[in-house]
Design an enzyme around this catalytic site. Structure first.
Site, PDB file in Angstrom:
ATOM      1  N   HIS A  30      11.201  -3.511  -1.450  1.00 24.62           N
ATOM      2  CA  HIS A  30      12.186  -4.438  -0.882  1.00 24.62           C
ATOM      3  C   HIS A  30      12.816  -5.350  -1.926  1.00 24.62           C
ATOM      4  CE1 HIS A  30       8.572  -6.995  -0.864  1.00 24.62           C
ATOM      5  NE2 HIS A  30       9.381  -8.030  -0.828  1.00 24.62           N
ATOM      6  N   ASP A  53      13.811  -1.526   2.113  1.00 22.38           N
ATOM      7  CA  ASP A  53      13.939  -2.372   3.302  1.00 22.38           C
ATOM      8  C   ASP A  53      15.415  -2.602   3.629  1.00 22.38           C
ATOM      9  OD1 ASP A  53      13.800  -4.400   5.232  1.00 22.38           O
ATOM     10  OD2 ASP A  53      12.099  -5.373   4.256  1.00 22.38           O
ATOM     11  N   LYS A  93      16.848  -5.002   4.885  1.00 22.83           N
ATOM     12  CA  LYS A  93      17.347  -6.349   4.596  1.00 22.83           C
ATOM     13  C   LYS A  93      17.303  -6.694   3.096  1.00 22.83           C
ATOM     14  CE  LYS A  93      12.923  -8.592   5.812  1.00 22.83           C
ATOM     15  NZ  LYS A  93      12.308  -7.369   6.410  1.00 22.83           N
ATOM     16  N   GLU A 127      -9.998   3.410   2.496  1.00 23.29           N
ATOM     17  CA  GLU A 127     -10.929   2.464   3.121  1.00 23.29           C
ATOM     18  C   GLU A 127     -10.971   2.728   4.622  1.00 23.29           C
ATOM     19  OE1 GLU A 127     -11.263  -2.363   3.952  1.00 23.29           O
ATOM     20  OE2 GLU A 127      -9.833  -1.606   2.481  1.00 23.29           O
ATOM     21  N   ARG A 157      -6.671  -8.522  16.577  1.00 27.90           N
ATOM     22  CA  ARG A 157      -5.455  -7.850  16.129  1.00 27.90           C
ATOM     23  C   ARG A 157      -5.081  -6.659  17.013  1.00 27.90           C
ATOM     24  NH1 ARG A 157      -5.669  -7.453   9.531  1.00 27.90           N
ATOM     25  NH2 ARG A 157      -5.939  -9.684   9.072  1.00 27.90           N
ATOM     26  N   GLU A 204      -3.398  -1.756   8.731  1.00 28.14           N
ATOM     27  CA  GLU A 204      -4.766  -1.999   8.280  1.00 28.14           C
ATOM     28  C   GLU A 204      -5.818  -1.428   9.239  1.00 28.14           C
ATOM     29  OE1 GLU A 204      -5.375  -6.053   7.173  1.00 28.14           O
ATOM     30  OE2 GLU A 204      -3.871  -5.978   5.579  1.00 28.14           O
ATOM     31  N   LYS A 237     -22.431   5.650   9.205  1.00 29.35           N
ATOM     32  CA  LYS A 237     -22.988   6.287   8.022  1.00 29.35           C
ATOM     33  C   LYS A 237     -21.892   6.768   7.068  1.00 29.35           C
ATOM     34  CE  LYS A 237     -27.636   6.845   8.475  1.00 29.35           C
ATOM     35  NZ  LYS A 237     -28.620   6.643   7.371  1.00 29.35           N
ATOM     36  N   LYS A 241      -1.901  -6.015  -7.391  1.00 33.79           N
ATOM     37  CA  LYS A 241      -0.472  -6.040  -7.585  1.00 33.79           C
ATOM     38  C   LYS A 241      -0.144  -6.288  -9.048  1.00 33.79           C
ATOM     39  CE  LYS A 241       0.754  -8.077  -3.110  1.00 33.79           C
ATOM     40  NZ  LYS A 241       1.781  -8.899  -2.474  1.00 33.79           N
TER      41      LYS A 241
END
Length: 430
Positions: A134, A159, A161, A247, A258, A324, A345, A406
């Site tokens: 973006h 993006d 925008k 992950e 969430r 996530e 496990k 990052k």
């Protein structure tokens, strides 16, 4: 003797010389494409090396000493990145890319893109990349250059925008490469909301339809950077034997809200509606993970076509930060290619997966602190994530992850430059 008669007498000799030249060319091509690459031929790629004579402002730094953790050099380098003059000299405006890509051949030569496969092993194992961006065109272009290989395919999502200059510059860059393209359906990305997932989904679909040969899909953002060469990435993925890597853990109780409370987007921001959501379809156990994944082609096909996954996607559209948990949940559906069973496990943390190396502020600690997951950040923190500095490099290159997040040329361009130089040297000498 007339000129015509002389040429006729010379014709057999000319044909013989031509044949020899053709044979030599064919022999050189066979050598260049052989499986066992002789390092002796690597000298021909010296023009692709990053050298101190390239004119880059960052070249004043001693990358070898930085990567070895030399405290004195690290301190000097940190001070340099704080000076206004240096910061001004290292920044490349968007307009540069718009103008430079008017001549694509010159642009690729001057920026030292590797436009041929460096080995048959890499050529036979193409990859697909989604890149969601973006801002910070310079970050994006340096990332693309670091991961670019002609056998791979790249989908870039900008993006909706984003600034006009950002869009124009990135479109100009992508137009110079036949295997790099802009996503067919860009969206207006909202932090922690569904459009962030939709951006990757749209690139997944485009990549799946663009090529039938790629083996693995990797999604990136503009502030990622590789820790491995393309050959090392290929070998890491081959060693997965068709498995995915990301992950994927049991959902912590503190995050369950969430997926239990419905959200909506208002004025470009996500808001809680106060309404309780219905349970996930098919009683699927919702897992916890992150936005970045390494998955095989079958996983992507399942995301695009599997009825259970499509139902899960519809259910997830009004949740908070669906990136996530969505990929992590799909990863634990046993019928999905390369997946793991949902039992605890098989839980996999971000440190055991290979997808992404991220330093979270609350997991950092000084050397000798047993509770710490990793050393302290030598850069700055943005949303509790370390934006890496040169002091992080020595530790980072010893990790098994494929990418790290990052990086930011505005904060520490030397960290990116030294990592670029290190990877390029490995790629050309391995």
């Amino acid at each position: 003797m007339s000129l015509t008669r002389k040429l006729r007498r010379l014709q057999p000799h000319l044909l013989r010389v031509t044949g020899i030249l053709v044979s030599l060319c064919m022999l050189s091509l066979l050598i260049a494409s052989s499986v066992d690459w002789d390092p002796a031929y690597r000298f021909t790629y010296s023009w692709l090396e990053y050298t101190d004579a390239d004119g880059s402002p960052e070249a004043v730094c001693n990358c070898s000493a930085i990567l070895q953790g030399d405290d004195q050099v690290l301190e000097h380098t940190k001070l340099l990145t704080f000076t206004k003059d240096f910061k001004k000299r290292v920044q490349i405006p968007d307009e540069y890319y718009i103008n430079a890509t008017q001549d694509c051949r010159k642009f690729k030569l001057s920026r030292k893109y590797i436009t041929f496969p460096l080995s048959e092993e890499e050529d036979n194992f193409p990859l697909a990349y989604s890149m969601v961006v973006h801002h910070k065109v310079q970050n994006f272009e340096r990332l693309l250059r670091a991961i670019y290989a002609p056998q791979n395919v790249y989908c870039v999502h900008v993006d909706k925008k984003a600034k006009d200059s950002v869009f124009a510059a990135i479109m100009a860059i992508t137009s110079c490469f036949p295997n790099v393209f802009m996503v067919s359906r860009p969206v207006d990305v909202v932090y922690a909301a569904w459009p962030r997932v939709q951006a990757d989904l749209n690139c997944m679909a485009d990549l799946y339809n663009a090529s039938t040969t790629w083996k693995y899909f990797i999604n990136l953002c503009g502030q990622d950077f590789p820790l491995k060469t393309n050959l090392e990435i290929v070998r890491s993925l081959r060693s997965l034997n068709g498995k995915n890597s990301m992950e994927s853990e049991q959902m912590p109780s503190g995050k369950k809200w969430r997926v239990e409370r419905a959200q909506r987007i208002v004025d470009g921001q996500i808001q809680d509606t106060g309404q309780t959501k219905s349970p996930a379809p098919f009683n699927l156990p919702i897992m916890s993970g992150n936005a970045y994944i390494v998955v095989n082609r079958g996983y992507v096909r399942s995301v695009l076509e599997d009825s259970q996954i499509l139902a899960l996607i519809e259910w997830a559209k009004d949740t908070y930060s669906p990136d996530e948990f969505l990929w992590a949940t799909i990863q634990r559906m046993p019928h999905v290619p390369g997946s793991l069973w949902p039992s605890a496990k098989y839980d996999q943390t971000d440190m055991t997966a290979i997808a992404r190396l991220v330093k979270w502020a609350w997991h950092e600690g000084s050397e000798g602190l047993l509770e710490a997951v990793y050393p302290v950040c030598h850069g700055n923190h943005v949303r509790s994530i370390c934006v890496y500095g040169v002091g992080d490099l020595q530790w980072m290159i010893g990790q098994h992850h494929l990418f790290a997040n990052k990086f930011d040329t505005d904060m520490d361009p030397i960290a990116i430059y030294c990592l670029e130089k290190y990877l390029r040297h490995k790629a050309l000498s391995s």
